[in-house]
Scaffold this motif. Structure first.
Motif, PDB file in Angstrom:
ATOM      1  N   TYR A  62       4.077  -7.323   7.807  1.00 43.70           N
ATOM      2  CA  TYR A  62       2.688  -7.357   7.337  1.00 43.70           C
ATOM      3  C   TYR A  62       2.459  -6.483   6.108  1.00 43.70           C
ATOM      4  N   THR A 120       1.353  -6.247  -1.437  1.00 39.96           N
ATOM      5  CA  THR A 120       2.041  -6.061  -0.156  1.00 39.96           C
ATOM      6  C   THR A 120       2.163  -4.593   0.226  1.00 39.96           C
ATOM      7  N   PHE A 122       0.287  -0.892   1.045  1.00 43.73           N
ATOM      8  CA  PHE A 122      -0.988  -0.359   1.499  1.00 43.73           C
ATOM      9  C   PHE A 122      -0.990   1.167   1.418  1.00 43.73           C
ATOM     10  N   ASN A 140      -9.199   2.799   4.442  1.00 42.35           N
ATOM     11  CA  ASN A 140      -7.799   3.227   4.492  1.00 42.35           C
ATOM     12  C   ASN A 140      -7.646   4.727   4.737  1.00 42.35           C
ATOM     13  N   GLN A 154      -3.509  -5.470   9.882  1.00 47.00           N
ATOM     14  CA  GLN A 154      -2.918  -6.382   8.904  1.00 47.00           C
ATOM     15  C   GLN A 154      -2.135  -7.449   9.664  1.00 47.00           C
TER      16      GLN A 154
END
Length: 236
Positions: A62, A120, A122, A140, A154
């Motif tokens: 993910y 892709t 994070f 976040n 995710q």
């Protein structure tokens, strides 16, 4: 007797390390389930301006999760785009650099190392310790209990098993080939205060003086690639 400044620095470093160990254990346990997601901790990489130290990296189908740990107590005030955040303990206030921006450099280092698509990767900041958020935080930024749920949120697979393996090998090779002590990393940080490189494009930054507005007359670092690159940095 040790000087008070030394004791304060030693205590701060110990708390930081303790927080990182706490999150490392949590990520290791999570990473051992299912497909056994690769996890890395306390990773130091070479960057254009010296080195950068990343607290945690977890790779899953993910995405790639680059995680900054903060072990603080008291009330925490901050916003996504604010350069300085505030920690309040009773009536005492302490400023610290926005950890989202701090971790952004780590994200870009991983993006460049892996040649990965930025979508892709994070950027996650996790606070441990007896702290409370007194302003609404970006999604976040979480406390310890919110870290794994945030990762699990995710659900769109963006990496296949071969890519995960390849990324893992690249990071392992980078770690084994980068023999950088913590003293060298700290020295690079101090050196970068005097001769910084742009964290976005890698060009040298130059001292400039603000001519207008509330900050007129103050000096700051500006990218020498201006106007193509408009990154600025507060002079320490």
């Amino acid at each position: 007797m040790w000087p008070a400044v030394f004791l304060l620095a030693k205590t701060s470093n110990y708390k930081g390390s303790a927080g990182e160990r706490m999150i490392a254990r949590k990520l290791n346990i999570f990473g051992q389930h299912g497909q056994k997601y690769p996890t890395f901790h306390d990773v130091t990489l070479i960057t254009p301006d010296g080195t950068t130290q990343i607290d945690h990296i977890l790779i899953s189908p993910y995405g790639i999760f680059v995680i900054e740990t903060k072990n603080l107590r008291g009330w925490i005030f901050g916003g996504e785009k604010q350069r300085q955040w505030t920690q309040t303990i009773y009536k005492n206030k302490y400023k610290f650099y926005n950890p989202i921006l701090q971790n952004y450099k780590h994200v870009k280092a991983i993006e460049k190392l892996l040649g990965a698509n930025s979508s892709t990767i994070f950027n996650i900041v996790v606070f441990v310790g007896s702290c409370q958020f007194k302003t609404e935080m970006p999604k976040n930024v979480v406390t310890k209990s919110g870290l794994i749920p945030l990762i699990k949120s995710q659900r769109h697979e963006v990496l296949n098993s071969d890519t995960i393996h390849n990324y893992s090998v690249i990071i392992e090779n980078a770690i084994s080939s980068t023999v950088v002590s913590k003293d060298m990393h700290i020295a690079n940080i101090e050196r970068n205060k005097n001769k910084p490189l742009c964290p976005k494009c890698g060009n040298a930054m130059v001292l400039r003086t603000a001519r207008k507005g509330a900050n007129a007359g103050t000096t700051f670092w500006g990218c020498s690639g201006f106007p193509t690159c408009k990154v600025t940095k507060k002079k320490s």
